[in-house]
Design a protein around this motif. Structure first.
Motif, PDB file in Angstrom:
ATOM      1  N   LEU A 106     -54.689  12.814 -82.414  1.00 52.18           N
ATOM      2  CA  LEU A 106     -53.638  12.048 -82.265  1.00 52.18           C
ATOM      3  C   LEU A 106     -54.491  10.415 -82.354  1.00 52.18           C
ATOM      4  N   ASP A 107     -55.997  10.599 -82.669  1.00 48.52           N
ATOM      5  CA  ASP A 107     -56.273   9.100 -82.675  1.00 48.52           C
ATOM      6  C   ASP A 107     -57.617   9.179 -83.955  1.00 48.52           C
ATOM      7  N   TRP A 108     -57.136   8.619 -84.865  1.00 39.97           N
ATOM      8  CA  TRP A 108     -57.854   9.046 -85.912  1.00 39.97           C
ATOM      9  C   TRP A 108     -58.922   8.483 -85.661  1.00 39.97           C
ATOM     10  N   ASN A 109     -59.586   7.185 -85.330  1.00 45.26           N
ATOM     11  CA  ASN A 109     -60.935   6.911 -84.712  1.00 45.26           C
ATOM     12  C   ASN A 109     -61.608   7.536 -84.264  1.00 45.26           C
ATOM     13  N   PHE A 110     -61.019   8.329 -83.760  1.00 46.27           N
ATOM     14  CA  PHE A 110     -61.969   9.648 -82.925  1.00 46.27           C
ATOM     15  C   PHE A 110     -62.585  10.620 -83.559  1.00 46.27           C
ATOM     16  N   LEU A 111     -61.807  10.859 -84.617  1.00 47.34           N
ATOM     17  CA  LEU A 111     -62.523  10.985 -86.428  1.00 47.34           C
ATOM     18  C   LEU A 111     -63.183  10.829 -86.650  1.00 47.34           C
ATOM     19  N   VAL A 112     -63.212   9.236 -87.535  1.00 53.51           N
ATOM     20  CA  VAL A 112     -63.906   8.739 -88.605  1.00 53.51           C
ATOM     21  C   VAL A 112     -65.394   8.245 -87.591  1.00 53.51           C
ATOM     22  N   SER A 113     -65.092   8.040 -86.670  1.00 53.31           N
ATOM     23  CA  SER A 113     -66.265   7.318 -85.776  1.00 53.31           C
ATOM     24  C   SER A 113     -67.773   8.411 -85.560  1.00 53.31           C
ATOM     25  N   GLY A 114     -67.319  10.042 -85.928  1.00 57.53           N
ATOM     26  CA  GLY A 114     -68.301  10.908 -85.724  1.00 57.53           C
ATOM     27  C   GLY A 114     -68.066  10.960 -83.998  1.00 57.53           C
ATOM     28  N   ARG A 115     -67.072  10.326 -83.466  1.00 56.14           N
ATOM     29  CA  ARG A 115     -67.409  11.462 -81.923  1.00 56.14           C
ATOM     30  C   ARG A 115     -66.132  12.628 -82.123  1.00 56.14           C
ATOM     31  N   LEU A 116     -65.290  12.880 -82.767  1.00 51.05           N
ATOM     32  CA  LEU A 116     -64.530  14.120 -82.356  1.00 51.05           C
ATOM     33  C   LEU A 116     -65.668  15.291 -83.156  1.00 51.05           C
ATOM     34  N   ILE A 117     -66.657  15.206 -84.054  1.00 50.76           N
ATOM     35  CA  ILE A 117     -68.244  16.629 -84.570  1.00 50.76           C
ATOM     36  C   ILE A 117     -68.614  16.436 -82.994  1.00 50.76           C
ATOM     37  N   THR A 118     -68.950  15.066 -82.433  1.00 50.00           N
ATOM     38  CA  THR A 118     -70.456  14.932 -81.277  1.00 50.00           C
ATOM     39  C   THR A 118     -69.500  15.793 -79.970  1.00 50.00           C
ATOM     40  N   ARG A 119     -68.194  15.602 -79.629  1.00 45.75           N
ATOM     41  CA  ARG A 119     -68.061  15.983 -78.745  1.00 45.75           C
ATOM     42  C   ARG A 119     -67.480  17.653 -78.998  1.00 45.75           C
ATOM     43  N   PHE A 120     -67.272  18.007 -79.971  1.00 51.56           N
ATOM     44  CA  PHE A 120     -66.661  19.492 -80.206  1.00 51.56           C
ATOM     45  C   PHE A 120     -66.610  20.188 -81.262  1.00 51.56           C
ATOM     46  N   PRO A 121     -68.506  20.494 -81.767  1.00 48.96           N
ATOM     47  CA  PRO A 121     -68.569  20.798 -82.966  1.00 48.96           C
ATOM     48  C   PRO A 121     -68.736  21.972 -83.557  1.00 48.96           C
ATOM     49  N   ASN A 122     -67.854  22.894 -82.924  1.00 47.50           N
ATOM     50  CA  ASN A 122     -67.236  24.281 -83.363  1.00 47.50           C
ATOM     51  C   ASN A 122     -65.978  24.181 -83.508  1.00 47.50           C
ATOM     52  N   GLY A 176     -60.985  10.691 -93.980  1.00 51.40           N
ATOM     53  CA  GLY A 176     -60.962  11.200 -92.678  1.00 51.40           C
ATOM     54  C   GLY A 176     -61.613  12.633 -92.810  1.00 51.40           C
ATOM     55  N   LEU A 177     -60.817  13.391 -93.534  1.00 51.25           N
ATOM     56  CA  LEU A 177     -61.405  14.737 -94.398  1.00 51.25           C
ATOM     57  C   LEU A 177     -62.742  14.727 -94.711  1.00 51.25           C
ATOM     58  N   GLN A 178     -63.520  13.748 -95.724  1.00 52.29           N
ATOM     59  CA  GLN A 178     -64.940  14.258 -95.642  1.00 52.29           C
ATOM     60  C   GLN A 178     -65.758  14.244 -94.312  1.00 52.29           C
ATOM     61  N   ALA A 179     -64.944  13.426 -93.459  1.00 52.42           N
ATOM     62  CA  ALA A 179     -65.800  13.877 -92.034  1.00 52.42           C
ATOM     63  C   ALA A 179     -65.777  14.239 -91.740  1.00 52.42           C
ATOM     64  N   ASN A 182     -68.095  17.284 -93.202  1.00 50.13           N
ATOM     65  CA  ASN A 182     -69.536  17.526 -92.913  1.00 50.13           C
ATOM     66  C   ASN A 182     -69.329  17.904 -91.160  1.00 50.13           C
ATOM     67  N   GLY A 183     -69.131  17.793 -90.577  1.00 50.11           N
ATOM     68  CA  GLY A 183     -69.068  17.744 -89.123  1.00 50.11           C
ATOM     69  C   GLY A 183     -68.716  19.519 -89.562  1.00 50.11           C
ATOM     70  N   CYS A 184     -67.794  19.958 -89.525  1.00 50.63           N
ATOM     71  CA  CYS A 184     -66.847  21.337 -89.135  1.00 50.63           C
ATOM     72  C   CYS A 184     -67.173  21.680 -90.341  1.00 50.63           C
ATOM     73  N   GLU A 205     -65.508  22.350-101.104  1.00 54.45           N
ATOM     74  CA  GLU A 205     -66.851  22.180-101.532  1.00 54.45           C
ATOM     75  C   GLU A 205     -67.368  22.213-100.402  1.00 54.45           C
ATOM     76  N   GLU A 206     -67.452  21.595 -98.557  1.00 59.73           N
ATOM     77  CA  GLU A 206     -67.800  21.949 -97.231  1.00 59.73           C
ATOM     78  C   GLU A 206     -67.540  22.977 -96.678  1.00 59.73           C
ATOM     79  N   CYS A 207     -66.562  23.231 -96.823  1.00 58.26           N
ATOM     80  CA  CYS A 207     -65.900  24.714 -95.844  1.00 58.26           C
ATOM     81  C   CYS A 207     -65.513  25.582 -96.794  1.00 58.26           C
ATOM     82  N   LEU A 208     -66.426  26.545 -96.786  1.00 56.10           N
ATOM     83  CA  LEU A 208     -66.113  27.175 -97.315  1.00 56.10           C
ATOM     84  C   LEU A 208     -65.262  28.570 -96.987  1.00 56.10           C
ATOM     85  N   THR A 209     -65.827  28.517 -96.066  1.00 47.34           N
ATOM     86  CA  THR A 209     -64.235  29.428 -94.700  1.00 47.34           C
ATOM     87  C   THR A 209     -63.346  29.077 -94.633  1.00 47.34           C
ATOM     88  N   LEU A 210     -62.606  28.399 -94.853  1.00 50.09           N
ATOM     89  CA  LEU A 210     -60.917  28.268 -94.885  1.00 50.09           C
ATOM     90  C   LEU A 210     -60.115  28.318 -95.543  1.00 50.09           C
TER      91      LEU A 210
END
Length: 477
Positions: A106-122, A176-179, A182-184, A205-210
């Motif tokens: 719901l919050d785009w800044n949560f994605l681009v700031s990197g907190r999303l990947i740190t909080r939910f890495p999987n 945001g898609l690039q971030a 790279n993180g997921c 290129e990054e998400c081969l399992t999509l």
């Protein structure tokens, strides 16, 4: 002193229990203290662990468990306990984040700031639709559409203007898609709106399992990026949406898609344009395609004949289509889908006899037919379904123009019919049921009969063991 007193271990006399033994046996807190003292003794032997266990009174027993073991324990707990467990400590918060697989941003800044990947890495499933929109938090006006839901500042503008004003720019969405890519790297499902070709190329290129992608506000250029997702199996494309946004998907984009995503199993085209050539390219290239859904299409006349190229298609769904195919062409060019098993029509306008006749001829191999809230289906239209000789399951709901005579004329020709559902079809009267149709009812495995609110069939079937709420069932013994 006697011999018994000198030898307390003698079997002739047992030592009386001490008061301290009874007290320790029935006091649970003291057991905890003993356990903590044992941990403290272990910690004293390891200098590195002294900082983790400052005092035995504040000991955390889960510190003895590794992250992998604790993750297995937390994964066995119900989902309802996930949020309370994350409040126990920072370690549990981190571990619970590793268990989250699906998330709605719901919050785009949560994605681009990197907190999303740190909080939910999987993360494996991510929904970015509402995150791509600017919306005031404290607004009292809510715009709800079947695609998106957003808050708005004022209500004196059209939905299209409101969406364009509050939609994130393409460059921001691509960032945001690039971030996210790279993180997921194990991302499997994504929903996004207003992305470009470059953003989707990075994702491919990054998400081969999509494997599953839902793309809104799509056009032909964006489909060049989707074609790079070689392992994509489920795809939903939303082009033009009346009252919300306008985007063009034509035969050019469908051909690019077909040549790139050859492993597609399910495809949904919503608000897309095209013609015979685009559907033919999908049928010839996507040999694994089993389910095709077409919603509110804007295709040119003659596209229906291209379905015969989808040789492995098993399910065809038409949703909210204002027309099917006004000029399908001669019967010798229509062909048919040999593997088709299910035909679902929902909220479609079936006003052209030529279209309905061509549709049933292409789908003559179906075994399941579902018609839900379709306008224009009368006796003459339903007669064209007689060409489908293999039907085993028929469901009619909201077909107000169909009568008992029209139903009987078709279903009696289906010798393999096993299940019949008739709901909210007001012109189908029980008083018009003929002996032949009644005999058919008795031979069915399952029957749900509720053509109107005044149906009396349930009272006439009392004592047959079918009086379940919501349906009547005939079971063959």
């Amino acid at each position: 002193m006697s011999v018994l007193e000198e030898n307390p271990d003698s079997p002739l006399k047992k030592r009386p229990p001490r008061w301290s033994d009874i007290w320790l046996k029935k006091t649970k807190p003291l057991k905890h203290v003993v356990f903590a003292m044992q941990l403290q003794s272990l910690a004293s032997k390891d200098p590195k662990s002294q900082t983790l266990i400052p005092h035995f009174a504040n000991i955390d027993r889960t510190l003895l468990l590794s992250d992998e073991l604790l993750l297995k324990i937390l994964s066995k707990l119900p989902l309802s306990q996930r949020n309370p467990n994350s409040l126990v400590c920072k370690r549990w918060l981190y571990l619970q984040g590793r268990l989250v697989r699906s998330l709605k941003i719901l919050d785009w800044n949560f994605l681009v700031s990197g907190r999303l990947i740190t909080r939910f890495p999987n993360l494996a499933h991510v929904d970015l639709l509402n995150g791509c929109l600017f919306s005031p938090r404290n607004s009292g006006i809510l715009l709800t559409h079947r695609m998106v839901s957003m808050q708005m500042r004022y209500g004196n503008c059209s939905n299209w203007e409101l969406l364009e004003e509050n939609l994130l720019p393409v460059e921001v969405v691509d960032g945001g898609l690039q971030a996210l890519a790279n993180g997921c790297p194990n991302l499997r499902r994504l929903m996004v709106i207003n992305a470009s070709e470059l953003g989707l190329l990075t994702l491919a290129e990054e998400c081969l399992t999509l494997q599953e992608l839902e793309l809104h506000k799509c056009n032909d250029n964006v489909l060049r990026g989707i074609a790079a997702c070689e392992n994509l199996q489920i795809l939903k494309l939303v082009g033009n949406v009346d009252g919300l946004y306008c985007s063009l998907v034509s035969d050019v984009g469908l051909t690019i898609l077909a040549q790139g995503c050859k492993r597609l199993v399910k495809l949904e085209l919503s608000g897309c344009e095209g013609s015979f050539d685009g559907i033919k390219a999908i049928g010839q290239c996507c040999l694994m395609l089993e389910e095709l859904t077409i919603c509110d299409h804007r295709m040119e006349d003659g596209w229906l004949a291209a379905l015969s190229y989808c040789e492995n298609l098993k399910t065809l769904r038409l949703l909210s289509c204002k027309r099917i195919d006004l000029d399908p062409g001669p019967d010798e060019y229509l062909g048919f889908c040999p593997s088709l098993e299910r035909l679902h029509l929902q909220k479609c306008q079936l006003r052209s006899k030529k279209s309905v006749r061509a549709l049933f001829r292409v789908c003559e191999a179906v075994r399941e037919v579902v018609v839900l809230d379709c306008w224009g289906l009368d006796n003459d239209m339903f007669t064209f379904a007689s060409v489908c000789r293999r039907v085993k399951f028929l469901s009619l709901e909201g077909c107000s123009l169909l009568t008992t005579e029209g139903l009987e004329a078709t279903v009696l020709s289906w010798l393999d019919l096993e299940t019949l559902v008739v709901v909210s079809c007001k012109n189908i009267k029980e008083s018009d049921i003929s002996p032949a149709l009644a005999t058919l009812f008795c031979n069915l495995k399952e029957l749900r009969w509720r053509p109107d609110a005044k149906s009396l069939l349930s009272s006439s079937l009392m004592g047959t063991g079918m009086g379940k709420k919501g349906g009547k069932f005939f079971k063959r013994t």
